[in-house]
Write an enzyme that holds these catalytic residues in place. Structure first.
Site, PDB file in Angstrom:
ATOM      1  N   GLY A   1     -26.660  14.435 -92.466  1.00  0.00           N
ATOM      2  CA  GLY A   1     -26.420  12.973 -92.860  1.00  0.00           C
ATOM      3  C   GLY A   1     -25.164  12.212 -92.422  1.00  0.00           C
ATOM      4  O   GLY A   1     -25.052  11.326 -91.969  1.00  0.00           O
ATOM      5  N   HIS A   2     -24.088  13.686 -92.247  1.00  0.00           N
ATOM      6  CA  HIS A   2     -22.646  13.373 -92.248  1.00  0.00           C
ATOM      7  C   HIS A   2     -23.266  12.421 -90.100  1.00  0.00           C
ATOM      8  O   HIS A   2     -22.079  11.127 -90.309  1.00  0.00           O
ATOM      9  CB  HIS A   2     -21.704  13.653 -91.876  1.00  0.00           C
ATOM     10  CG  HIS A   2     -21.209  14.313 -92.981  1.00  0.00           C
ATOM     11  ND1 HIS A   2     -22.120  16.123 -93.346  1.00  0.00           N
ATOM     12  CD2 HIS A   2     -20.855  14.402 -94.210  1.00  0.00           C
ATOM     13  CE1 HIS A   2     -21.367  16.034 -94.808  1.00  0.00           C
ATOM     14  NE2 HIS A   2     -21.063  15.122 -95.126  1.00  0.00           N
TER      15      HIS A   2
ATOM     16  N   GLN B   1     -11.459  14.108-107.223  1.00  0.00           N
ATOM     17  CA  GLN B   1     -13.168  14.006-107.507  1.00  0.00           C
ATOM     18  C   GLN B   1     -13.667  15.398-108.772  1.00  0.00           C
ATOM     19  O   GLN B   1     -14.800  15.283-108.854  1.00  0.00           O
ATOM     20  CB  GLN B   1     -13.398  13.250-106.829  1.00  0.00           C
ATOM     21  CG  GLN B   1     -14.059  14.014-105.504  1.00  0.00           C
ATOM     22  CD  GLN B   1     -14.879  13.793-104.346  1.00  0.00           C
ATOM     23  OE1 GLN B   1     -14.251  12.840-103.705  1.00  0.00           O
ATOM     24  NE2 GLN B   1     -15.568  13.986-104.175  1.00  0.00           N
TER      25      GLN B   1
ATOM     26  N   SER C   1     -24.357  18.835 -97.985  1.00  0.00           N
ATOM     27  CA  SER C   1     -23.499  20.403 -97.852  1.00  0.00           C
ATOM     28  C   SER C   1     -23.617  21.554 -98.614  1.00  0.00           C
ATOM     29  O   SER C   1     -23.288  23.188 -98.570  1.00  0.00           O
ATOM     30  CB  SER C   1     -21.787  19.880 -97.610  1.00  0.00           C
ATOM     31  OG  SER C   1     -21.321  19.352 -97.308  1.00  0.00           O
TER      32      SER C   1
HETATM   33  P1  AMP Z   1     -19.376  14.265 -98.639  1.00  0.00           P
HETATM   34  O1  AMP Z   1     -19.506  14.878 -97.656  1.00  0.00           O
HETATM   35  O2  AMP Z   1     -20.590  15.117 -99.342  1.00  0.00           O
HETATM   36  O3  AMP Z   1     -18.813  13.856 -99.916  1.00  0.00           O
HETATM   37  O4  AMP Z   1     -20.687  13.129 -98.480  1.00  0.00           O
HETATM   38  C1  AMP Z   1     -19.983  12.073 -96.726  1.00  0.00           C
HETATM   39  C2  AMP Z   1     -21.169  11.204 -96.883  1.00  0.00           C
HETATM   40  O5  AMP Z   1     -22.014  11.441 -96.548  1.00  0.00           O
HETATM   41  C3  AMP Z   1     -21.002  10.290 -97.823  1.00  0.00           C
HETATM   42  O6  AMP Z   1     -21.293   8.325 -97.942  1.00  0.00           O
HETATM   43  C4  AMP Z   1     -22.283  10.619 -98.590  1.00  0.00           C
HETATM   44  O7  AMP Z   1     -23.692   9.964 -99.379  1.00  0.00           O
HETATM   45  C5  AMP Z   1     -23.072  10.893 -96.987  1.00  0.00           C
HETATM   46  N1  AMP Z   1     -24.171  12.024 -96.996  1.00  0.00           N
HETATM   47  C6  AMP Z   1     -24.224  13.654 -97.138  1.00  0.00           C
HETATM   48  N2  AMP Z   1     -25.456  13.760 -96.926  1.00  0.00           N
HETATM   49  C7  AMP Z   1     -25.923  12.734 -96.477  1.00  0.00           C
HETATM   50  C8  AMP Z   1     -27.258  12.875 -96.319  1.00  0.00           C
HETATM   51  N3  AMP Z   1     -28.540  13.285 -96.306  1.00  0.00           N
HETATM   52  N4  AMP Z   1     -27.584  10.943 -95.423  1.00  0.00           N
HETATM   53  C9  AMP Z   1     -26.784  10.338 -95.747  1.00  0.00           C
HETATM   54  N5  AMP Z   1     -25.673  10.345 -95.863  1.00  0.00           N
HETATM   55  C10 AMP Z   1     -25.502  12.023 -96.921  1.00  0.00           C
END
Ligand code: AMP
Length: 281
Positions: free
Chosen positions: A36-37, A60, A185
């Protein structure tokens, strides 16, 4: 690829890049990176330089949430970033981001009061504050966020508009496992049994898309079916399943413009989110 742990280092690198006329894309993350990242990093490659921030932002998380146990593996993150062609990782300590006596926050009303904001009252204040700080530190031309956190994406777009930030916010599609489960994650918290149970989230998303495709415009009718599907899974406990205007996050009854169907569901102790945006057409 460079790794910076201080604000000063990032500023110096960015200053040089800008002098050379480079455009900059920023991908804010909390690390424990997955596909995703990675997809956000790929989108960000449309800029000359890509910065990824890896920072588990303490402000947060609510007092009973998973700040301490949130998964971290910076060595693995570094490798993934290197392979994705990232130019700079910003990986600060909390003490670098929040100096002693820190007391200035970016607080938004309205959009942050529904969905996740209802169950996580200080969450979006923490998100808006850290993202504002990252925007000031990295001064990107564009910043990339996943549709996976749809409310967060709407909130950040709104913040940029309200505070006249000269940054384009780009939303990128949800990346899913083959099973349908949205990559997260937090999936690492799930046992094998829970991982199977967690499929109710994506199944509810697909059901919603199917009903909308067949012409259902009444959000209550769609939500009823989604809720019934999720409630049939014994390991699932609904936090919320709602239909809101995709831009303003205000609840809606009929699909006349893009509607965000969003949910947060506990699978055991793990709170997972998923969503889809249904276009009126
Ligand atoms: P996080 O590390 O969970 O704060 O996510 C960092 C960024 O990655 C945020 O903009 C999330 O929306 C994006 N993100 C996390 N998981 C996914 C996913 N499965 N598909 C697309 N973007 C994602």
């Amino acid at each position: 690829m460079k790794v910076a742990t201080t604000v000063k280092e990032v500023r110096e690198i960015v200053k040089e890049w800008k002098k050379e006329g480079n455009t900059i894309g920023l991908v804010p993350t909390m690390g424990y990176l997955h596909e995703g990242h990675e997809s956000l990093m790929k989108c960000a490659r449309e800029n000359d330089k890509v910065i990824v921030s890896v920072f588990v932002n303490p402000i947060q998380f609510g007092p009973t949430e998973d700040l301490e146990s949130y998964p971290r593996d910076f060595e693995k993150d570094k490798k993934l970033c290197e392979q994705a062609g990232v130019d700079l990782i910003f990986h600060p300590e909390p003490s670098e981001m929040y100096l002693d006596g820190f007391s200035t926050y970016v607080d938004m009303s309205g959009l942050t009061e529904e969905l996740c904001g209802k169950s996580r009252p200080i969450h979006f204040r923490g998100v808006c504050t850290v993202v504002s700080k990252l925007f000031h530190i990295a001064t990107p031309d564009k910043a990339y966020f996943g549709q996976k956190d749809a409310q967060q994406l709407a909130v950040i777009k709104h913040m940029v508009r309200d505070l006249n930030m000269d940054i384009e916010v780009v939303g990128c599609p949800i990346i899913r496992e083959e099973s349908g489960l949205a990559k997260s994650s937090r999936n690492t918290y799930l046992s094998e049994e829970e991982k199977k149970a967690a499929l109710v989230l994506s199944k509810a998303v697909f059901l919603c898309e199917e009903m909308a495709k067949k012409g259902e415009k009444n959000t209550a009718a769609i939500l009823k079916e989604m809720i019934a599907l999720i409630e049939a899974e014994p390991l699932a406990k609904i936090d919320y399943v709602k239909a809101v205007d995709a831009e303003t996050i205000v609840p809606v009854d009929t699909i006349t413009k893009p509607v965000l169907f969003a949910m947060a569901v506990y699978i055991g102790k793990t709170r997972l989110i998923d969503n889809t945006i249904i276009d009126a057409k």
